[in-house]
Design an enzyme around this catalytic site. Structure first.
Site, PDB file in Angstrom:
ATOM      1  CG  ASP A  46       1.937  75.501 100.727  1.00 33.37           C
ATOM      2  OD1 ASP A  46       3.015  76.075 100.910  1.00 33.37           O
ATOM      3  OD2 ASP A  46       1.367  74.826 101.604  1.00 33.37           O
TER       4      ASP A  46
ATOM      5  CG  HIS B 264      -1.891  76.958 102.739  1.00 28.81           C
ATOM      6  ND1 HIS B 264      -2.430  77.271 103.957  1.00 28.81           N
ATOM      7  CD2 HIS B 264      -0.571  77.220 102.848  1.00 28.81           C
ATOM      8  CE1 HIS B 264      -1.476  77.693 104.757  1.00 28.81           C
ATOM      9  NE2 HIS B 264      -0.340  77.675 104.105  1.00 28.81           N
TER      10      HIS B 264
ATOM     11  CG  HIS C  85       1.373  79.868  99.452  1.00 31.22           C
ATOM     12  ND1 HIS C  85       0.749  80.184 100.640  1.00 31.22           N
ATOM     13  CD2 HIS C  85       2.423  79.083  99.803  1.00 31.22           C
ATOM     14  CE1 HIS C  85       1.397  79.630 101.649  1.00 31.22           C
ATOM     15  NE2 HIS C  85       2.421  78.935 101.160  1.00 31.22           N
TER      16      HIS C  85
ATOM     17  CE  LYS D  73       1.688  82.551 105.171  1.00 30.26           C
ATOM     18  NZ  LYS D  73       2.202  81.398 104.488  1.00 30.26           N
TER      19      LYS D  73
ATOM     20  CG  HIS E 216       7.175  77.425 100.659  1.00 27.70           C
ATOM     21  ND1 HIS E 216       7.372  78.149 101.819  1.00 27.70           N
ATOM     22  CD2 HIS E 216       5.864  77.085 100.650  1.00 27.70           C
ATOM     23  CE1 HIS E 216       6.229  78.229 102.485  1.00 27.70           C
ATOM     24  NE2 HIS E 216       5.298  77.603 101.791  1.00 27.70           N
ATOM     25  CG  LEU E 217      10.942  80.105  94.720  1.00 29.27           C
ATOM     26  CD1 LEU E 217      11.300  81.407  94.006  1.00 29.27           C
ATOM     27  CD2 LEU E 217      10.938  78.945  93.720  1.00 29.27           C
ATOM     28  NE  ARG E 218      11.558  74.828 101.303  1.00 27.42           N
ATOM     29  CZ  ARG E 218      10.491  74.893 102.059  1.00 27.42           C
ATOM     30  NH1 ARG E 218      10.156  76.005 102.689  1.00 27.42           N
ATOM     31  NH2 ARG E 218       9.700  73.857 102.197  1.00 27.42           N
TER      32      ARG E 218
ATOM     33  CG  ASN F  75       8.550  79.446 105.107  1.00 20.95           C
ATOM     34  OD1 ASN F  75       8.787  79.692 103.928  1.00 20.95           O
ATOM     35  ND2 ASN F  75       8.065  78.285 105.502  1.00 20.95           N
TER      36      ASN F  75
ATOM     37  CB  ALA G  69       4.641  70.010 107.022  1.00 24.92           C
TER      38      ALA G  69
ATOM     39  CG  LEU H 240       1.522  71.269 108.754  1.00 20.74           C
ATOM     40  CD1 LEU H 240       2.541  71.801 109.723  1.00 20.74           C
ATOM     41  CD2 LEU H 240       0.284  70.737 109.489  1.00 20.74           C
TER      42      LEU H 240
ATOM     43  CG  HIS I 158      -0.115  78.858 108.175  1.00 21.32           C
ATOM     44  ND1 HIS I 158       0.560  78.000 107.337  1.00 21.32           N
ATOM     45  CD2 HIS I 158      -0.734  78.067 109.079  1.00 21.32           C
ATOM     46  CE1 HIS I 158       0.362  76.751 107.734  1.00 21.32           C
ATOM     47  NE2 HIS I 158      -0.419  76.767 108.791  1.00 21.32           N
TER      48      HIS I 158
ATOM     49  CG  HIS J  26      10.542  69.930 103.255  1.00 23.55           C
ATOM     50  ND1 HIS J  26      11.149  70.741 104.178  1.00 23.55           N
ATOM     51  CD2 HIS J  26       9.253  70.342 103.194  1.00 23.55           C
ATOM     52  CE1 HIS J  26      10.273  71.599 104.665  1.00 23.55           C
ATOM     53  NE2 HIS J  26       9.111  71.392 104.072  1.00 23.55           N
TER      54      HIS J  26
END
Ligand code: NCD
Ligand code: ZN
Length: 345
Positions: A247, A174, A13, A99, A15-17, A41, A263, A219, A136, A251
């Site tokens: 996760d 998560h 899980h 997802k 997030h690479l953006r 996302n 978050a 979150l 989620h 940011h």
């Protein structure tokens, strides 16, 4: 034990953006991890096979030279998801999961699902082809206290879906509660759960006592201590239901420190050192490989990595406090304890 060699870990899980952020954070993951399930996302989200293929290409182009890192792509489930497009993407091996974000549950989830009956046909198709649903697991009902949203989601949403479509493979993403850990363990081999690095380290006091700590806000939000202890027990148990999903969710500091801050905890940089410390504290270093490198591939029906990673115990590791990106600095998760396990690169 002063040295530990394990199969190379994967992150189930992540997030690479995109764009500048992707370029800056990707090496933090590829340094230690062979593969990762890439969260969809983005703004706008990755909804179609074509979008997933383009995003995969952008990730591959941003990879450090020589890295063999494999991004495992996912689609963001909406009430309008096209079943044929999704099946085709799974059949060619482009996507490895879908997802499910309840609309409004977390960062960039506004296109998520409001009415779960509208995605039933997609879920039935996924069950037929063995494509996992990553969930989620938080309700968004404003009446439900934020600290109860995971437990209520299990009762109100997840359990009914699983009874309705028993062949659907589901990953509870998560998990943050004893309720989540118990439900995952008792759910049979079609049910798994990822556990993050930070939820093994912090409880809600770390966020709120002695001044608010925006960098610990993520979150699902960290819960009380009994839940953190249940997660540590689960992660270090070796039980195949549990595997690592960091996760890691970067940011910029500017966005974390806003009056309405984002978050997400950014843990890609020091996750393996933190996990080794946690597993050692629990007397379970011998289970780290299962959690980080074996249980995830087994659930996803993929081989474990052939390559290895070696951790060596020594003087405290000096991790950077933040990494620089062209969008601004991103603070690295601070575990508030010395980390003694160095990862050989
Ligand atoms: C994630 C993000 O920033 O994309 N944030 C977080 O707090 N974990 C979204 C998510 O996984 O919920
Ligand atoms: Zn996430």
């Amino acid at each position: 034990m002063t040295s530990l060699t394990i199969r190379r870990p994967d992150d189930w899980h992540l997030h690479l953006r995109d764009c500048a952020m992707l370029k800056a954070v990707l090496p933090e993951t590829t340094r230690h991890f062979a593969r990762a399930i890439i969260m969809p996302n983005l703004v706008p989200p990755i909804v179609t096979a074509a979008e997933a293929a383009d995003y995969r290409d952008r990730i591959l182009s941003a990879k450090p030279r020589g890295s063999k890192f494999q991004p495992l792509m996912t689609l963001y489930l909406t009430e309008d998801t096209d079943v044929r497009d999704l099946r085709a993407a799974a059949e060619i091996g482009l996507i490895h999961a879908v997802k499910l974000y309840p609309a409004g549950a977390t960062t960039n989830s506004s296109s998520g699902v409001r009415d779960f009956t509208k995605v039933k046909r997609v879920l039935e198709n996924m069950a037929q082809i063995g494509l996992p649903l990553c969930v989620h697991g938080e309700v968004t009902d404003p009446e439900i206290d934020i600290f109860d949203r995971e437990a209520v989601f299990i009762d109100r949403v997840l359990d009914p879906i699983r009874r309705d479509i028993p062949d659907l493979k589901v990953v509870m993403e998560h998990i943050t509660t004893k309720d989540g850990a118990d439900y995952a363990r008792e759910g049979g081999d079609k049910l798994g759960a990822t556990i993050t690095t930070h939820h093994l380290v912090i409880n809600r006091n770390h966020i709120l006592v002695g001044g608010i700590k925006p960098h610990y806000y993520c979150l699902p939000v960290a819960k009380r201590e009994e839940h953190r202890l249940a997660l540590r027990k689960a992660a270090t148990s070796g039980d195949p239901s549990y595997f690592l999903g960091t996760d890691s969710a970067p940011h910029t500091d500017a966005n974390k420190l806003l009056p309405c801050g984002c978050a997400g905890c950014f843990t890609a940089t020091n996750t393996m050192s933190i996990l080794a410390e946690v597993f050692e504290q629990e007397g379970a270093l011998n289970q780290l490989e299962r959690f980080a490198s074996l249980n995830g591939p087994a659930f996803y029906g993929l081989p474990a990595n052939d390559e290895t990673l070696t951790l060596t115990k020594g003087d405290p590791v000096a991790h950077p406090d933040r990494i620089e990106t062209d969008d601004g600095p991103v603070t690295v998760f601070d575990p508030q304890m010395p980390l003694h396990w160095h990862v050989s690169e």
